[in-house]
Design a protein around this motif. Structure first.
Motif, mmCIF file in Angstrom:
data_model
loop_
_atom_site.group_PDB
_atom_site.id
_atom_site.type_symbol
_atom_site.label_atom_id
_atom_site.label_comp_id
_atom_site.label_asym_id
_atom_site.label_seq_id
_atom_site.Cartn_x
_atom_site.Cartn_y
_atom_site.Cartn_z
ATOM 1 N N LYS A 170 0.834 -1.208 0.000
ATOM 2 C CA LYS A 170 0.000 0.000 0.000
ATOM 3 C C LYS A 170 0.869 1.259 0.000
ATOM 4 N N ALA A 174 0.281 2.363 -3.730
ATOM 5 C CA ALA A 174 -0.918 3.181 -3.581
ATOM 6 C C ALA A 174 -0.581 4.589 -3.107
ATOM 7 N N VAL A 182 -6.216 1.928 -2.604
ATOM 8 C CA VAL A 182 -5.713 1.575 -1.278
ATOM 9 C C VAL A 182 -6.560 0.494 -0.629
ATOM 10 N N ASN A 183 -7.900 0.664 -0.651
ATOM 11 C CA ASN A 183 -8.789 -0.218 0.091
ATOM 12 C C ASN A 183 -10.021 -0.579 -0.732
ATOM 13 N N PHE A 304 -6.733 -4.342 3.998
ATOM 14 C CA PHE A 304 -7.214 -3.671 2.793
ATOM 15 C C PHE A 304 -8.716 -3.355 2.838
#
Length: 356
Positions: A170, A174, A182-183, A304
């Motif tokens: 991440k 990201a 990211v998520n 995540f």
């Protein structure tokens, strides 16, 4: 003639043409007791701290209301009577109702179970692509610098906690580079569209393809890359080492040496003659790795915010919602048992020696 007469008789299973049917039956019959033992252990371990309602919402209810709810749920009865009722519910497919948000456990399992299976499938693809490929490189460059580096990589991928790997991915891909989300499993707007159209809650990639939305399918895959790689690397090292060791062994067999003496190229020898036998041990460990990935999915989904069973399990554990936790554990146990059964059968079909 004397040598033939004195030759030992073939095993009975071989004379009958193999014991595949018996092997499959024995492996199948092992599934119910395995799930039963795990279910029993989880049930009684959960009851050590008292009844689930008091543990989950006891500090938020008046004493009279708490006693009423405990009595209505039957948690003030003998624990063995509760256990008998619980097994009876499981036999009917009734996992009960969650204590914290009052939804049917079966509905929760259906909604979030597909998300976990989707993540594990992506992760297994990552492991099965990277592991044997890197294992083949290590085998071909045996005892060289690249081989040593790949073996160190295999150890690191197995030993590094999945949440740490996820945080690193991440941070790099990201936060720093901004290449990947990211998520989550999907952009919020797309997820709302899926839910509004009655397609949400399933395997998002299939949902997007069924809707004919290529952009949404691409978005699903972009969201899956980081969690799938983070989780898949757990098994990549195992597949790398298993495939490397077995490929080295098959490259030294007589039929490979015969192919080499006929002038067959090394690439063809590796991919056509040596790779197939070396893949059989990889197949035999897929079942164990599926269980390992399901365990790793708990931390991966939390890292995540992938809304699957692992993520929900952490939420329900924090809420002390034992009914939901028991349902999730039972489903995960069934998935692991069935996955191991399928792999055992596949290995027996490919290699008859496994049956005996």
């Amino acid at each position: 003639m004397t040598a033939l007469a004195e030759a030992p008789a073939a095993p009975a299973a071989v004379r009958r043409g193999g014991g595949l049917g018996r092997y499959v039956l024995v492996r199948f019959l092992l599934i119910p007791p395995t799930v039963f033992l795990l279910t029993t252990a989880v049930f009684f371990l959960m009851r050590i701290t008292g009844d689930p309602i008091t543990a989950s919402v006891g500090d938020r209810l008046p004493a009279d209301e708490l006693r009423r709810r405990v009595h209505e749920a039957g948690y003030d009865r003998n624990v063995f009577a509760q256990y008998a009722d619980y097994l009876g519910g499981l036999a009917r497919g009734d996992f009960g109702t969650t204590l914290s948000d009052r939804v049917r456990v079966t509905s929760m399992l259906t909604t979030y179970g597909t998300a976990t299976l989707e993540l594990v499938a992506y992760s297994m693809v990552v492991a099965l692509v990277l592991g044997p490929a890197l294992g083949a490189v290590a085998a071909r460059l045996r005892d060289r610098g690249a081989d040593a580096a790949l073996r160190v990589f295999a150890v690191l991928t197995y030993a590094t906690p999945v949440f740490f790997t996820g945080l690193l991915l991440k941070l790099v891909f990201a936060a720093r580079l901004g290449w990947l989300p990211v998520n989550g499993r999907l952009d919020t707007a797309d997820e709302i569209d899926l839910d509004a159209g009655g397609h949400g809650g399933g395997i998002y990639l299939f949902d997007a393809l069924r809707l004919g939305d290529a952009a949404m399918a691409g978005d699903v895959l972009r969201h899956a890359v980081l969690p799938a790689v983070a989780l898949g690397l757990l098994s990549t090292g195992i597949f790398l080492r298993v495939f490397r060791a077995n490929l080295i062994g098959t490259l030294g067999t007589d039929y490979v040496l015969a192919a080499r003496s006929r002038g067959v190229g090394e690439w063809r020898i590796t991919t056509r003659h040596a790779a197939r036998p070396a893949l059989i041990p990889v197949l035999t460990v897929i079942g164990m790795q599926a269980a390992y990935l399901l365990g790793g999915a708990v931390l991966t989904e939390t890292t995540f915010e992938w809304k699957g069973l692992g993520y929900e399990l952490t939420q329900y554990l924090q809420a002390r919602d034992y009914a939901a936790v028991q349902g999730i554990v039972v489903v995960l146990a069934v998935i692991v048992a069935v996955a191991n059964f399928a792999v055992d059968v596949l290995a027996a079909v490919i290699d008859p020696r496994v049956r005996y």
